[in-house]
Design a protein around this motif. Structure first.
Motif, PDB file in Angstrom:
ATOM      1  N   ALA A   1      18.395   0.646 -15.393  1.00 35.00           N
ATOM      2  CA  ALA A   1      18.941   1.810 -16.080  1.00 35.00           C
ATOM      3  C   ALA A   1      19.340   1.511 -17.512  1.00 35.00           C
ATOM      4  CB  ALA A   1      20.160   2.341 -15.310  1.00 35.00           C
ATOM      5  N   ARG A   2      19.743   0.272 -17.793  1.00 39.67           N
ATOM      6  CA  ARG A   2      20.312  -0.053 -19.100  1.00 39.67           C
ATOM      7  C   ARG A   2      19.428  -0.951 -19.960  1.00 39.67           C
ATOM      8  NH1 ARG A   2      24.188   3.797 -18.632  1.00 39.67           N
ATOM      9  NH2 ARG A   2      25.088   3.655 -16.535  1.00 39.67           N
ATOM     10  N   LYS A   3      18.603  -1.815 -19.327  1.00 43.48           N
ATOM     11  CA  LYS A   3      18.003  -2.897 -20.104  1.00 43.48           C
ATOM     12  C   LYS A   3      16.491  -2.989 -20.017  1.00 43.48           C
ATOM     13  CE  LYS A   3      22.270  -5.479 -20.277  1.00 43.48           C
ATOM     14  NZ  LYS A   3      22.933  -6.806 -20.328  1.00 43.48           N
ATOM     15  N   GLY A   4      15.835  -2.110 -19.225  1.00 46.48           N
ATOM     16  CA  GLY A   4      14.394  -1.989 -19.357  1.00 46.48           C
ATOM     17  C   GLY A   4      13.517  -2.552 -18.275  1.00 46.48           C
ATOM     18  N   ALA A   5      14.084  -3.085 -17.160  1.00 46.20           N
ATOM     19  CA  ALA A   5      13.287  -3.787 -16.156  1.00 46.20           C
ATOM     20  C   ALA A   5      12.653  -2.797 -15.177  1.00 46.20           C
ATOM     21  CB  ALA A   5      14.149  -4.801 -15.400  1.00 46.20           C
TER      22      ALA A   5
ATOM     23  N   HIS B   1       0.862  -1.173   0.000  1.00 46.06           N
ATOM     24  CA  HIS B   1       0.000   0.000   0.000  1.00 46.06           C
ATOM     25  C   HIS B   1       0.899   1.223   0.000  1.00 46.06           C
ATOM     26  CE1 HIS B   1       0.957   0.187   4.271  1.00 46.06           C
ATOM     27  NE2 HIS B   1       0.366   1.375   4.346  1.00 46.06           N
ATOM     28  N   THR B   2       0.351   2.374  -0.360  1.00 46.32           N
ATOM     29  CA  THR B   2       1.154   3.584  -0.556  1.00 46.32           C
ATOM     30  C   THR B   2       0.442   4.759   0.106  1.00 46.32           C
ATOM     31  OG1 THR B   2       0.060   3.922  -2.688  1.00 46.32           O
ATOM     32  CG2 THR B   2       2.159   2.764  -2.711  1.00 46.32           C
ATOM     33  N   PRO B   3       0.740   5.065   1.383  1.00 41.90           N
ATOM     34  CA  PRO B   3       0.040   6.145   2.070  1.00 41.90           C
ATOM     35  C   PRO B   3       0.402   7.538   1.575  1.00 41.90           C
ATOM     36  CG  PRO B   3       1.776   5.255   3.455  1.00 41.90           C
ATOM     37  CD  PRO B   3       1.685   4.356   2.259  1.00 41.90           C
ATOM     38  N   VAL B   4       1.415   7.638   0.713  1.00 42.53           N
ATOM     39  CA  VAL B   4       1.863   8.921   0.176  1.00 42.53           C
ATOM     40  C   VAL B   4       1.669   8.896  -1.337  1.00 42.53           C
ATOM     41  CG1 VAL B   4       3.838  10.467  -0.085  1.00 42.53           C
ATOM     42  CG2 VAL B   4       3.545   9.164   2.033  1.00 42.53           C
ATOM     43  N   PRO B   5       1.121   9.958  -1.940  1.00 42.51           N
ATOM     44  CA  PRO B   5       0.910   9.949  -3.388  1.00 42.51           C
ATOM     45  C   PRO B   5       2.227  10.017  -4.157  1.00 42.51           C
ATOM     46  CG  PRO B   5       0.398  12.114  -2.495  1.00 42.51           C
ATOM     47  CD  PRO B   5       0.641  11.225  -1.325  1.00 42.51           C
ATOM     48  N   GLY B   6       2.178   9.521  -5.405  1.00 41.18           N
ATOM     49  CA  GLY B   6       3.343   9.609  -6.274  1.00 41.18           C
ATOM     50  C   GLY B   6       3.560   8.341  -7.062  1.00 41.18           C
ATOM     51  N   ASP B   7       4.717   8.276  -7.726  1.00 39.81           N
ATOM     52  CA  ASP B   7       5.093   7.122  -8.532  1.00 39.81           C
ATOM     53  C   ASP B   7       5.928   6.163  -7.699  1.00 39.81           C
ATOM     54  OD1 ASP B   7       5.613   8.831 -11.714  1.00 39.81           O
ATOM     55  OD2 ASP B   7       3.830   7.940 -10.841  1.00 39.81           O
ATOM     56  N   TYR B   8       5.583   4.887  -7.765  1.00 38.42           N
ATOM     57  CA  TYR B   8       6.320   3.845  -7.072  1.00 38.42           C
ATOM     58  C   TYR B   8       6.858   2.885  -8.121  1.00 38.42           C
ATOM     59  CZ  TYR B   8       4.503   5.887  -2.868  1.00 38.42           C
ATOM     60  OH  TYR B   8       4.227   6.790  -1.869  1.00 38.42           O
ATOM     61  N   LYS B   9       8.167   2.916  -8.294  1.00 37.36           N
ATOM     62  CA  LYS B   9       8.811   2.151  -9.360  1.00 37.36           C
ATOM     63  C   LYS B   9       9.094   0.733  -8.872  1.00 37.36           C
ATOM     64  CE  LYS B   9      10.909   6.381 -11.150  1.00 37.36           C
ATOM     65  NZ  LYS B   9      10.424   7.287 -10.084  1.00 37.36           N
ATOM     66  N   LEU B  10       8.599  -0.247  -9.603  1.00 37.95           N
ATOM     67  CA  LEU B  10       8.828  -1.648  -9.306  1.00 37.95           C
ATOM     68  C   LEU B  10       9.983  -2.108 -10.183  1.00 37.95           C
ATOM     69  CD1 LEU B  10       5.140  -2.931  -9.280  1.00 37.95           C
ATOM     70  CD2 LEU B  10       6.372  -1.640  -7.517  1.00 37.95           C
ATOM     71  N   VAL B  11      11.056  -2.583  -9.545  1.00 39.41           N
ATOM     72  CA  VAL B  11      12.291  -2.841 -10.276  1.00 39.41           C
ATOM     73  C   VAL B  11      12.881  -4.183  -9.892  1.00 39.41           C
ATOM     74  CG1 VAL B  11      12.835  -0.371 -10.412  1.00 39.41           C
ATOM     75  CG2 VAL B  11      13.790  -1.744  -8.531  1.00 39.41           C
ATOM     76  N   ASP B  12      13.755  -4.663 -10.753  1.00 41.16           N
ATOM     77  CA  ASP B  12      14.728  -5.685 -10.399  1.00 41.16           C
ATOM     78  C   ASP B  12      15.917  -4.917  -9.823  1.00 41.16           C
ATOM     79  OD1 ASP B  12      16.804  -7.524 -10.341  1.00 41.16           O
ATOM     80  OD2 ASP B  12      16.232  -8.487 -12.218  1.00 41.16           O
ATOM     81  N   HIS B  13      16.219  -5.139  -8.536  1.00 39.01           N
ATOM     82  CA  HIS B  13      17.244  -4.321  -7.879  1.00 39.01           C
ATOM     83  C   HIS B  13      18.666  -4.709  -8.275  1.00 39.01           C
ATOM     84  CE1 HIS B  13      18.733  -1.377  -5.066  1.00 39.01           C
ATOM     85  NE2 HIS B  13      17.514  -1.106  -4.650  1.00 39.01           N
ATOM     86  N   ALA B  14      18.837  -5.541  -9.273  1.00 38.35           N
ATOM     87  CA  ALA B  14      20.096  -5.595 -10.017  1.00 38.35           C
ATOM     88  C   ALA B  14      20.011  -4.416 -10.985  1.00 38.35           C
ATOM     89  CB  ALA B  14      20.249  -6.923 -10.739  1.00 38.35           C
ATOM     90  N   LEU B  15      20.384  -3.221 -10.514  1.00 38.20           N
ATOM     91  CA  LEU B  15      19.867  -1.972 -11.074  1.00 38.20           C
ATOM     92  C   LEU B  15      20.371  -1.645 -12.467  1.00 38.20           C
ATOM     93  CD1 LEU B  15      19.790   0.192  -7.829  1.00 38.20           C
ATOM     94  CD2 LEU B  15      17.848  -0.735  -9.101  1.00 38.20           C
ATOM     95  N   SER B  16      21.445  -2.239 -12.929  1.00 39.48           N
ATOM     96  CA  SER B  16      21.827  -2.021 -14.325  1.00 39.48           C
ATOM     97  C   SER B  16      20.762  -2.550 -15.271  1.00 39.48           C
ATOM     98  CB  SER B  16      23.172  -2.690 -14.619  1.00 39.48           C
ATOM     99  OG  SER B  16      24.210  -2.052 -13.914  1.00 39.48           O
TER     100      SER B  16
END
Length: 368
Positions: free
Chosen positions: A339-343, A321-336
């Motif tokens: 940033a590089r490949k689209g996840a 749940h998100t008690p604060v408004p905004g965008d919450y990015k769901l990612v694979d935390h192998a972060l390259s």
């Protein structure tokens, strides 16, 4: 084809890439300012690509909202399921085309929903315009190959299989012919959800996402038609790591469909087809309130988990749940991979500001 061929809709020429995709990790960014040049992450090409092909479908990414509703019946039933295998050209990102292989023309394939004790009555069809043999292996099926041997279909053929689902959980299904890794990489995987007999707790929204890798002869962001690279797949060196089959598909840059209110709860069914990489699934700006690891709905959930590993050929069921408004990015935390490949996928929460929980004002602003 059973899908109506459509003209590729006009997409923005900028991509949600590079530093902007990770902005939630280090600094806030307004919703309208999350774009950077998609070409910024491209590297030198490894092969001369052909021009991008005309696409067969406007969209290959599954709509994350498109899944059957929770089951309310209390007795087992026969659940009819029809799957059609379709080989389609579609865009990974604007200017980049690829030959996908799919169940029902989408990545991931449709979420199949049943409850413990149900019988799945499956019909699988291989479209006559296809070039390859396909089948389906259900991780929820007790039987040889998970049904793969019984469902082998050549172009123009169909087969039928019945099996009972005897244990609860979220399970992967995938094509399992020779070169199984190639078929999964090209898009042939999905989730079969088997609810426990008592059902699942109520939530306000359910979403469906799937992660996989593409191994191609080009480089990330290089325009043209990307042929499949078996060498890169053998080296486990993907060109793209994607959620729902397209680069940054589910978010403000393309299909902005995971929209909620700040007082609402969300359940996400997250499958990793692979074929090789596991996902470190993380919601930037939040935690998972509950995690059913590997989709094991018969086990108690973990609570307040920052990042959960999801193995290739497995799934997770998570709530947030998100008690604060905004965008919450769901990612694979192998972060390259972000940033590089689209996840990346994005949940957008609308609602009043909540300064008791989160106040971005600086000390200087507070004393002005």
């Amino acid at each position: 084809m059973s899908l109506e061929l459509t003209r590729r809709r006009m997409l923005q020429t900028t991509g949600l890439g590079g530093a902007a995709a990770l902005a939630g990790c280090v600094a806030g960014a307004p919703r309208a300012d999350t774009s950077v040049d998609a070409g910024a992450v491209a590297t030198a090409p490894t092969a001369q690509l052909d021009a991008a092909k005309p696409v067969d479908v406007d969209r290959i990414a599954a709509d994350p909202r498109d899944l059957p509703p929770p089951i309310t019946r209390t007795e087992p039933a026969v659940v009819p399921v029809e799957l059609e295998t379709l080989e389609l050209v579609a865009e990974v990102e604007p200017g980049v085309t690829f030959d996908y292989m799919t169940f029902d023309g989408q990545v991931p394939g449709p979420l199949i929903r049943a409850r413990v004790g149900d019988t799945i009555d499956l019909t699988i069809r291989n479209h006559p315009d296809n070039a390859m043999v396909h089948n389906v292996d259900f991780h929820a099926c007790r039987g040889p190959g998970g049904g793969a041997e019984a469902t082998l279909v050549a172009p123009g053929e169909e087969r039928r299989l019945q099996f009972q689902v005897t244990y609860p959980g979220a399970f992967i299904y995938h094509c399992a012919v020779a070169n199984v890794d190639y078929h999964i990489s090209a898009g042939m995987f999905g989730i079969i959800l088997v609810e426990p007999e008592e059902g699942l707790p109520a939530v306000d929204h359910e979403f469906y996402l799937g992660q996989h890798e593409l191994y191609t002869e080009g480089e990330t962001g290089e325009e043209g038609h990307h042929g499949f690279s078996f060498a890169r797949m053998a080296a486990e060196d993907p060109t793209y790591v994607l959620m729902n089959g397209e680069k940054y598909a589910i978010g403000p840059q393309q299909y902005d469909e995971m929209n909620i209110r700040t007082d609402e709860t969300v359940r996400i069914f997250y499958g990793v087809g692979g074929p090789n990489l596991f996902s470190s699934f993380h919601p930037i700006g939040s935690v998972w309130d509950e995690v059913y690891r590997q989709g094991a709905l018969a086990s108690p959930p973990d609570r307040y988990v920052q990042t959960t590993p999801v193995l290739p050929g497995s799934a997770a069921v998570v709530t947030m749940h998100t008690p604060v408004p905004g965008d919450y990015k769901l990612v694979d935390h192998a972060l390259s991979r972000v940033a590089r490949k689209g996840a990346l996928a994005v949940v957008h929460a609308e609602g009043p500001e909540n300064p008791d929980v989160f106040s971005p004002e600086s000390a200087a602003e507070e004393t002005a």
